[in-house]
Write a protein that holds these residues in place. Structure first.
Motif, PDB file in Angstrom:
ATOM      1  N   THR A   1       0.842  -1.186   0.000  1.00 38.43           N
ATOM      2  CA  THR A   1       0.000   0.000   0.000  1.00 38.43           C
ATOM      3  C   THR A   1       0.883   1.244   0.000  1.00 38.43           C
ATOM      4  O   THR A   1       2.105   1.160   0.159  1.00 38.43           O
ATOM      5  CB  THR A   1      -0.900   0.031   1.240  1.00 38.43           C
ATOM      6  OG1 THR A   1      -0.084   0.210   2.411  1.00 38.43           O
ATOM      7  CG2 THR A   1      -1.709  -1.251   1.360  1.00 38.43           C
TER       8      THR A   1
ATOM      9  N   ASP B   1      -8.157   3.269  -0.439  1.00 34.36           N
ATOM     10  CA  ASP B   1      -7.426   2.393   0.481  1.00 34.36           C
ATOM     11  C   ASP B   1      -7.438   2.952   1.901  1.00 34.36           C
ATOM     12  O   ASP B   1      -7.519   2.199   2.879  1.00 34.36           O
ATOM     13  CB  ASP B   1      -5.976   2.219   0.018  1.00 34.36           C
ATOM     14  CG  ASP B   1      -5.858   1.271  -1.160  1.00 34.36           C
ATOM     15  OD1 ASP B   1      -6.854   0.611  -1.502  1.00 34.36           O
ATOM     16  OD2 ASP B   1      -4.768   1.195  -1.753  1.00 34.36           O
ATOM     17  N   TYR B   2      -7.341   4.263   2.000  1.00 38.37           N
ATOM     18  CA  TYR B   2      -7.382   4.892   3.325  1.00 38.37           C
ATOM     19  C   TYR B   2      -8.697   4.557   4.028  1.00 38.37           C
ATOM     20  O   TYR B   2      -8.710   4.187   5.207  1.00 38.37           O
ATOM     21  CB  TYR B   2      -7.236   6.408   3.175  1.00 38.37           C
ATOM     22  CG  TYR B   2      -7.413   7.170   4.473  1.00 38.37           C
ATOM     23  CD1 TYR B   2      -6.363   7.292   5.377  1.00 38.37           C
ATOM     24  CD2 TYR B   2      -8.631   7.761   4.792  1.00 38.37           C
ATOM     25  CE1 TYR B   2      -6.531   7.984   6.581  1.00 38.37           C
ATOM     26  CE2 TYR B   2      -8.809   8.446   5.982  1.00 38.37           C
ATOM     27  CZ  TYR B   2      -7.753   8.558   6.869  1.00 38.37           C
ATOM     28  OH  TYR B   2      -7.930   9.237   8.055  1.00 38.37           O
TER      29      TYR B   2
ATOM     30  N   MET C   1     -10.751   2.045   3.393  1.00 37.23           N
ATOM     31  CA  MET C   1     -10.922   0.609   3.603  1.00 37.23           C
ATOM     32  C   MET C   1      -9.963   0.053   4.655  1.00 37.23           C
ATOM     33  O   MET C   1     -10.316  -0.868   5.402  1.00 37.23           O
ATOM     34  CB  MET C   1     -10.710  -0.152   2.288  1.00 37.23           C
ATOM     35  CG  MET C   1     -11.767   0.109   1.224  1.00 37.23           C
ATOM     36  SD  MET C   1     -13.402  -0.523   1.658  1.00 37.23           S
ATOM     37  CE  MET C   1     -13.139  -2.284   1.610  1.00 37.23           C
ATOM     38  N   ARG C   2      -8.739   0.606   4.733  1.00 34.37           N
ATOM     39  CA  ARG C   2      -7.707  -0.004   5.557  1.00 34.37           C
ATOM     40  C   ARG C   2      -7.336   0.777   6.821  1.00 34.37           C
ATOM     41  O   ARG C   2      -7.025   0.181   7.859  1.00 34.37           O
ATOM     42  CB  ARG C   2      -6.408  -0.173   4.741  1.00 34.37           C
ATOM     43  CG  ARG C   2      -6.472  -1.183   3.617  1.00 34.37           C
ATOM     44  CD  ARG C   2      -5.225  -1.069   2.769  1.00 34.37           C
ATOM     45  NE  ARG C   2      -5.175  -2.041   1.690  1.00 34.37           N
ATOM     46  CZ  ARG C   2      -4.534  -3.203   1.738  1.00 34.37           C
ATOM     47  NH1 ARG C   2      -3.891  -3.549   2.846  1.00 34.37           N
ATOM     48  NH2 ARG C   2      -4.523  -4.028   0.705  1.00 34.37           N
ATOM     49  N   TYR C   3      -7.331   2.107   6.720  1.00 34.25           N
ATOM     50  CA  TYR C   3      -6.650   2.879   7.749  1.00 34.25           C
ATOM     51  C   TYR C   3      -7.541   3.799   8.586  1.00 34.25           C
ATOM     52  O   TYR C   3      -7.190   4.137   9.711  1.00 34.25           O
ATOM     53  CB  TYR C   3      -5.527   3.714   7.118  1.00 34.25           C
ATOM     54  CG  TYR C   3      -4.483   2.884   6.424  1.00 34.25           C
ATOM     55  CD1 TYR C   3      -3.740   1.931   7.123  1.00 34.25           C
ATOM     56  CD2 TYR C   3      -4.224   3.020   5.060  1.00 34.25           C
ATOM     57  CE1 TYR C   3      -2.782   1.161   6.500  1.00 34.25           C
ATOM     58  CE2 TYR C   3      -3.256   2.251   4.419  1.00 34.25           C
ATOM     59  CZ  TYR C   3      -2.538   1.328   5.152  1.00 34.25           C
ATOM     60  OH  TYR C   3      -1.594   0.559   4.529  1.00 34.25           O
TER      61      TYR C   3
END
Length: 469
Positions: free
Chosen positions: A173, A354-355, A357-359
């Motif tokens: 990522t 991605d932020y 979904m992941r962070y």
């Protein structure tokens, strides 16, 4: 070289090793993504026979396997015995595994299967009758995604059902990529991700240090540089008709994103074009996109998924004359540097998704998926696009439809309230929700006016620096 960012996979492998049971672990992923580095790190300090198969004959692969066994047994390298068959070599592995917990790695397994078509059936037989009751730790690793998915993991494979675990190794990522270049500011860390696609091998080859533009000139925009010819070399290595695939990728990079546009541009029948596209999709080079929440159909388009390929096809072909003539240094600012923000638009959108979904740890609801949405504003009769739509996990206890609607701006200028008003208008065109949560991501920050409005209305404003915290 230090080992970065695969601690989760490494931890799971070590846990399986420590339990002492029979294991058959499948590890696969695109080339250069770090599979071998992960396996090598896992094998440190453990009894291991590491066999890396060659794209060569069965006899030569048997010789290489015999040498790997000989090295493990500390035999004289000038007199390694070559086993008569793979069955004999596998029996030798079995005998060694009876003495201690042994890791047996077959790297580039598709090469071995190509040279010795019966090897999967032979492994199936020895696993079923002998190895599954042992403490042997077998790892089968490969870069050919279609082969590993169909011929190793697939239902038709002799090895189907024999695996005890599988790891698909993905590119890093944007946050993980940043670990390789801690001295870079946030914007250049994002560029590093956008250029390399989070592939560790390319991150190391680019060697950004504390100046990404100098690194690009030295390690990318130079005829002698490794990265200069890498995509073409990969296509030649993986595919039988690299020129056709190269043309398809080029057409997508130039904006021909619909199937009929791609097939017409390349003079291909739709059926043939679909086969080439399917192969590129399996390799992770391109992807098929449909507006999130909608079924695949007429709105489906194709984009270059692999950022390294996207960057190369965007900037290398049109700059080849300057690179070959040695004049790229004088034109670099104009032909590359000034266009990086525009190039990073799609990359930044992926980073923002991605932020979420992941962070992000303060979302209004659990997200099932995120993606772009595009459609027609019937009142103004024009196409619109929403950078991010976050779709909630289905929850019967929630009786309203709610979505995240987001905008991503990789520009140095501050975002003002007009962007928020535009988002609200686009949400009304999207029209599928009863409640919307608005997110705006910005490289350059936000005006005081937007910050004040966001506080009043519960809008999330997120800077690039916020995304790395």
């Amino acid at each position: 070289m230090e080992f970065y960012c695969r601690e989760n996979e490494l931890g799971k492998l070590n846990k399986r090793y420590e339990n002492g049971n029979w294991e058959c672990v499948i590890i696969y992923g695109r080339r250069r993504v770090g599979k071998t580095a992960l396996i090598s790190e896992f094998c440190k300090g453990k009894p291991a026979v590491y066999f890396s198969a060659l794209n060569s004959s069965s006899r030569e692969n048997l010789e290489v396997l015999s040498s790997a066994i000989g090295e493990y047994k500390n035999e004289n390298p000038d007199s390694f015995p070559v086993y008569k068959s793979f069955d004999d070599a596998f029996s030798a592995i079995e005998m060694l595994g009876k003495k201690e917990r042994l890791v047996f790695v077959i790297d580039e397994y598709p090469y071995l299967a190509k040279s010795e078509p019966s090897v999967s059936s032979r492994l199936q037989h020895i696993i079923d009758h002998r190895w599954q009751n042992s403490s042997l730790f077998l790892i089968l690793c490969g870069s050919s995604m279609s082969f590993m998915q169909n011929q190793v993991l697939g239902y038709e494979s002799p090895l189907y059902g024999r695996r005890t675990a599988q790891f698909r190794i993905e590119p890093l990522t944007y946050r993980e990529t940043a670990v390789f270049a801690p001295a870079l500011p946030a914007e250049e860390k994002a560029l590093l991700y956008g250029i390399t696609g989070g592939v560790p091998h390319y991150i190391n080859k680019l060697d950004a240090g504390n100046d990404i533009n100098s690194a690009l000139l030295e390690n990318f925009f130079d005829c002698s540089a490794y990265l200069y010819e890498e995509p073409e070399n990969l296509l030649k290595q993986e595919l039988r008709e690299p020129a056709v695939y190269n043309s398809i990728i080029t057409s997508i990079a130039e904006g021909y994103t619909k199937l009929n546009e791609i097939s017409t541009k390349n003079g291909l029948e739709s059926g043939a074009c679909i086969k080439y596209i399917r192969t590129l999709t399996e390799l992770g080079i391109i992807t098929r996109e449909t507006p999130v929440t909608e079924k695949k159909g007429k709105k489906t388009i194709y984009q270059i998924e692999d950022n390294f390929f996207r960057f190369w096809y965007r900037f290398i072909p049109k700059n080849i004359p300057a690179i070959v003539s040695g004049k790229i240094e004088t034109s670099f600012d104009r032909s590359v540097k000034s266009k990086l923000h525009d190039y990073m638009g799609l990359v930044f959108e992926k980073m923002c998704r991605d932020y979420l979904m992941r962070y992000s740890d303060d979302l209004p609801f659990d997200i099932a998926e995120t993606g772009q949405w595009w459609g027609t504003d019937k009142t103004e009769k024009k196409e619109i696009q929403i950078d991010i739509v976050g779709v909630p996990v289905q929850d019967d206890s929630v009786n309203i439809s709610q979505y995240i609607i987001g905008s991503c701006k990789f520009k140095n200028s501050k975002v003002d309230t007009d962007e928020l008003e535009l988002l609200k208008k686009y949400a009304s065109v999207f029209g599928k929700g009863e409640k919307y949560y608005y997110y705006i991501f910005s490289l350059g920050g936000f005006t005081d006016k937007l910050i004040s409005a966001a506080e009043e209305q519960g809008v999330k404003l997120i800077t690039l620096e916020d995304m790395y915290r």
